[in-house]
Design a protein around this motif. Structure first.
Motif, mmCIF file in Angstrom:
data_model
loop_
_atom_site.group_PDB
_atom_site.id
_atom_site.type_symbol
_atom_site.label_atom_id
_atom_site.label_comp_id
_atom_site.label_asym_id
_atom_site.label_seq_id
_atom_site.Cartn_x
_atom_site.Cartn_y
_atom_site.Cartn_z
ATOM 1 N N ASP A 104 0.815 -1.218 0.000
ATOM 2 C CA ASP A 104 0.000 0.000 0.000
ATOM 3 C C ASP A 104 0.846 1.265 0.000
ATOM 4 O O ASP A 104 0.328 2.376 0.102
ATOM 5 N N SER A 106 2.841 2.328 2.353
ATOM 6 C CA SER A 106 2.959 2.968 3.665
ATOM 7 C C SER A 106 4.379 2.928 4.205
ATOM 8 O O SER A 106 4.712 3.669 5.120
ATOM 9 N N TRP A 107 5.228 2.077 3.658
ATOM 10 C CA TRP A 107 6.619 2.020 4.090
ATOM 11 C C TRP A 107 7.480 1.491 2.959
ATOM 12 O O TRP A 107 6.984 0.896 2.003
ATOM 13 N N ARG A 139 6.730 4.756 12.542
ATOM 14 C CA ARG A 139 7.187 3.898 11.439
ATOM 15 C C ARG A 139 7.439 2.475 11.939
ATOM 16 O O ARG A 139 7.145 1.498 11.239
ATOM 17 N N ARG A 142 4.175 0.667 12.195
ATOM 18 C CA ARG A 142 3.637 0.204 10.909
ATOM 19 C C ARG A 142 4.254 -1.135 10.518
ATOM 20 O O ARG A 142 3.577 -2.020 9.983
ATOM 21 N N GLU A 146 2.375 -5.328 10.495
ATOM 22 C CA GLU A 146 2.433 -6.366 9.461
ATOM 23 C C GLU A 146 3.338 -7.518 9.879
ATOM 24 O O GLU A 146 3.799 -8.296 9.042
#
Length: 460
Positions: A104, A106-107, A139, A142, A146
């Motif tokens: 996505d 995001s990182w 960060r 995030r 996951e």
């Protein structure tokens, strides 16, 4: 200066791998004609394969690239650190991929390590630019969401502000030939000393231990957050909330804290017992003090009672003595008054032997004698006053300025013993017959005026 690029047929290319990660040879994309259509995985701009003067393979953006591309803005030091991390991961037997983005977006991990069986992933982030603790924690969260572990790596000389806030290390590059070294972020717990100590390890060894689970992040208990270290001959104290350490050191910290808590609890128990003993001793002391106070109060009351009885007896005795003294004083006063009355009667009887004319004759003779002997004029009283302290004689004074006493006229012979001051003054009597009545008294102090006795008979 990215190490990865996208190929329209082969997919993602990685210059750190011999086959570029997709069974391709470097010559197929480096200086090949026609040029391979490669794009940047970050900004999708065209890139081409290059080799640095140090022999490092990488991709370079074509002219006109977007200035916002993060891969192209990374420094040479950043790229070298990523290469070192990738090499250490592969040396540990794991797969390493550079510049791996999230699905996505995001990182994007600088280096993503994957276990050979594909069950674990761990991101390794080369963090050179400044970042706040809040941002780096976000960060990290995030990645954790996951189920991806992460380790932040800083090559700076001074520890960054986020060191100890998230799983991270600080590394030191070799000055010449040698290995990269982790000099901050790894620690062992010294049980006898009761604290953490810094441990330095080679970066490749550290990465291997982490990937094999021999080292893991350990939260520092509050009591052990302060850690001292000597840097350049100067002692520094650092605050660390998180370390990379072994399970043994983690257990040692827990066991030491449990031991400390037991000791603290035992100390508190000892202090409680001590306070209880002190309180008991204080209570006993107060009881004894109260008992002693009551005893002393009773003794004082008894003494007061005895003293009151003694005082009453003493007062009675004093009153008796006062009464006796008063009675004695009254008797003495009465006796004195009686003596004075008798003396007055004797004195009056003594002077009663003379007529008025004889008295005037006597005083005239005294005045004449004073003038004849001393050229002194004396005062002759019109109404002579008898002086008790001069044996009821009449004192005669000079008429001079100082009004001096000249002598005593006709003191009573029987009262001379009661007037000792007469021995210091001159006395005057009518004749030698009266002198004889004095006997041995006032010897040498009496002057007779030689007045005839017949005048006394005439007056009778």
């Amino acid at each position: 200066m990215p190490f990865t690029a996208l190929h329209p047929d082969a997919g993602r290319l990685d210059t750190t791998q011999l086959d570029l990660g997709c069974a391709m040879d470097w010559t197929q994309i480096h200086k090949s004609r026609p040029r391979a259509p490669l794009t940047c995985p970050e900004c999708s701009w065209g890139v081409h394969a290059k080799v640095s003067r140090h022999g490092v393979r990488f991709f370079c953006h074509d002219p006109g690239r977007p200035p916002s591309c993060e891969l192209s803005n990374e420094s040479w030091e950043h790229h070298m650190l990523k290469l070192e991390l990738a090499g250490a991961i592969r040396a540990a037997g794991w797969y390493a991929e550079l510049e791996v983005p999230a699905e996505d977006g995001s990182w994007r991990a600088d280096v993503m390590a994957s276990a050979p069986d594909g069950t674990q992933r761990m991101a390794w982030e080369a963090q050179l630019s400044p970042i706040t603790v809040e941002d780096i924690r976000a960060r990290t969260a995030r990645y954790r969401a996951e189920k991806i572990a992460v380790c932040w790596v800083s090559p700076h000389k001074r520890p960054p502000q986020w060191m100890g806030a998230v799983p991270g290390i600080r590394v030191r590059a070799p000055e010449a030939e040698g290995a990269w070294v982790v000099d901050d972020g790894v620690a062992g717990f010294d049980y006898p000393a009761g604290g953490w100590t810094f441990r330095e390890e080679e970066l490749q060894t550290f990465v291997r231990w982490v990937l094999r689970g021999q080292l893991s992040p350990c939260r520092t208990l509050r009591r052990y957050r302060r850690v001292a270290r000597v840097v350049d001959d100067r002692r520094w104290v650092y605050l660390r909330d998180l370390w990379w350490t072994s399970q043994r050191s983690a257990r040692a910290q827990t066991e030491h804290e449990e031991m400390r808590l037991r000791q603290e609890k035992a100390k508190q128990a000892r202090e409680a017992r001590k306070k209880q003993k002190e309180a008991e001793a204080e209570r006993r002391r107060k009881e004894l003090e109260e008992a002693d106070r009551i005893r002393r109060a009773e003794e004082a009351a008894l003494r007061r009672k005895e003293q009151e009885g003694h005082n009453r007896g003493l007062l009675e005795r004093m009153r008796e003595r006062w009464a006796e003294k008063e009675a004695l004083r009254a008797r003495e006063q009465a006796e004195q008054e009686e003596k004075e009355r008798q003396a007055l009667e004797i004195g009056r009887a003594w002077w009663g032997r003379l007529s008025r004319r004889q008295i005037e004759e006597l005083f005239a003779a005294v005045a004449e004698l004073a003038w004849r002997e001393e050229q002194l004029r004396v005062e002759i009283p019109d109404n002579p006053s008898l002086a008790a302290h001069f044996a009821y004689g009449v004192p005669v004074y000079s008429r001079r300025r100082y009004h001096a006493l000249y002598g005593i006229v006709r003191p009573c012979p029987n009262l001379v013993p009661l007037s000792p001051q007469l021995s210091y003054h001159r006395a005057f009597v009518r004749n030698a017959q009266e002198v004889q009545e004095f006997g041995e008294a006032l010897v040498g102090r009496i002057t007779h005026l030689g007045l005839p006795d017949h005048e006394q008979l005439t007056m009778d």
